[in-house]
Design a protein around this motif. Structure first.
Motif, PDB file in Angstrom:
ATOM      1  N   UNK A 111      -3.594 -39.804 -57.918  1.00 18.43           N
ATOM      2  CA  UNK A 111      -3.136 -40.181 -56.579  1.00 18.43           C
ATOM      3  C   UNK A 111      -4.155 -39.757 -55.524  1.00 18.43           C
ATOM      4  N   UNK A 112      -4.422 -40.607 -54.546  1.00 17.71           N
ATOM      5  CA  UNK A 112      -5.337 -40.222 -53.464  1.00 17.71           C
ATOM      6  C   UNK A 112      -4.676 -39.191 -52.542  1.00 17.71           C
ATOM      7  N   UNK A 113      -5.462 -38.452 -51.773  1.00 17.21           N
ATOM      8  CA  UNK A 113      -4.897 -37.429 -50.885  1.00 17.21           C
ATOM      9  C   UNK A 113      -3.926 -37.989 -49.849  1.00 17.21           C
ATOM     10  N   UNK A 114      -4.012 -39.286 -49.541  1.00 10.78           N
ATOM     11  CA  UNK A 114      -3.082 -39.870 -48.580  1.00 10.78           C
ATOM     12  C   UNK A 114      -1.689 -40.016 -49.176  1.00 10.78           C
ATOM     13  N   UNK A 115      -1.595 -40.129 -50.512  1.00 11.33           N
ATOM     14  CA  UNK A 115      -0.298 -40.284 -51.177  1.00 11.33           C
ATOM     15  C   UNK A 115       0.360 -38.940 -51.456  1.00 11.33           C
ATOM     16  N   UNK A 116      -0.412 -37.872 -51.475  1.00  8.71           N
ATOM     17  CA  UNK A 116       0.122 -36.532 -51.709  1.00  8.71           C
ATOM     18  C   UNK A 116      -0.188 -35.668 -50.490  1.00  8.71           C
ATOM     19  N   UNK A 158      -7.439 -45.467 -48.253  1.00  6.53           N
ATOM     20  CA  UNK A 158      -7.287 -44.532 -47.146  1.00  6.53           C
ATOM     21  C   UNK A 158      -8.602 -44.237 -46.463  1.00  6.53           C
ATOM     22  N   UNK A 159      -8.508 -43.374 -45.475  1.00  3.74           N
ATOM     23  CA  UNK A 159      -9.664 -42.986 -44.674  1.00  3.74           C
ATOM     24  C   UNK A 159      -9.620 -41.482 -44.475  1.00  3.74           C
ATOM     25  N   UNK A 160     -10.787 -40.828 -44.515  1.00  2.33           N
ATOM     26  CA  UNK A 160     -10.818 -39.379 -44.303  1.00  2.33           C
ATOM     27  C   UNK A 160     -11.124 -39.037 -42.847  1.00  2.33           C
ATOM     28  N   UNK A 161     -11.242 -37.743 -42.579  1.00  2.00           N
ATOM     29  CA  UNK A 161     -11.460 -37.294 -41.193  1.00  2.00           C
ATOM     30  C   UNK A 161     -12.843 -37.646 -40.661  1.00  2.00           C
ATOM     31  N   UNK A 162     -13.779 -38.009 -41.528  1.00  2.00           N
ATOM     32  CA  UNK A 162     -15.125 -38.399 -41.094  1.00  2.00           C
ATOM     33  C   UNK A 162     -15.238 -39.896 -40.835  1.00  2.00           C
ATOM     34  N   UNK A 163     -14.190 -40.658 -41.144  1.00  2.00           N
ATOM     35  CA  UNK A 163     -14.214 -42.097 -40.954  1.00  2.00           C
ATOM     36  C   UNK A 163     -14.652 -42.870 -42.187  1.00  2.00           C
TER      37      UNK A 163
END
Length: 135
Positions: A82-87, A31-36
């Motif tokens: 689990x990564x934050x994109x999965x939850x 995944x990717x966060x809000x900072x890129x």
């Protein structure tokens, strides 16, 4: 040409050729966060040397570990499976948004009385008594 040399000789500007090769060989994009920043895990279940899954981040721009948001920090340090994109991760009210580390810059905190702070240092108040060695 400049990009080539930056990737070849520096590790603090995004990723190196070695990291790029590792991502190509065994990396799985998570995944990717809000900072890129982009997050990866290894394609095999456990790293024999570590005993757990290997995880890494490719920073957007300059590498700064404090730029990882709290949800991704927990995943990177194996606090959550689990990564934050999965939850549906929601930051806690006490978790602060990222502020870049200003150490060594003009924006660094300088307490009153510091020789580096702007203005003049306050005069001594006379409540200090210098130590002198005894006989």
């Amino acid at each position: 040409m400049k990009t080539f040399f930056l990737k070849f000789f520096t590790w603090w500007n995004s990723q190196t050729f070695g990291t790029q090769l590792t991502i190509w060989r065994v990396g799985v994009f998570v995944g990717e966060d809000e900072f890129g920043n982009r997050y990866y895990r290894s394609s095999f279940a456990k790293d024999p040397a570590l005993g757990h899954e290997r995880r890494w981040v490719v920073y957007q721009g300059q590498a700064e570990a404090s730029a990882i948001p709290p949800g991704w920090w927990g995943w990177m340090h194996h606090r959550t499976a689990e990564p934050p994109t999965a939850t549906a991760y929601q930051p806690r009210p006490w978790q602060q948004p990222h502020q870049p580390n200003a150490t060594g810059t003009a924006d660094a905190y300088r307490p009153p009385g510091s020789t580096l702070s702007a203005g003049r240092r306050p005069k001594a108040t006379g409540d200090y008594q210098a130590w002198t060695p005894g006989p």
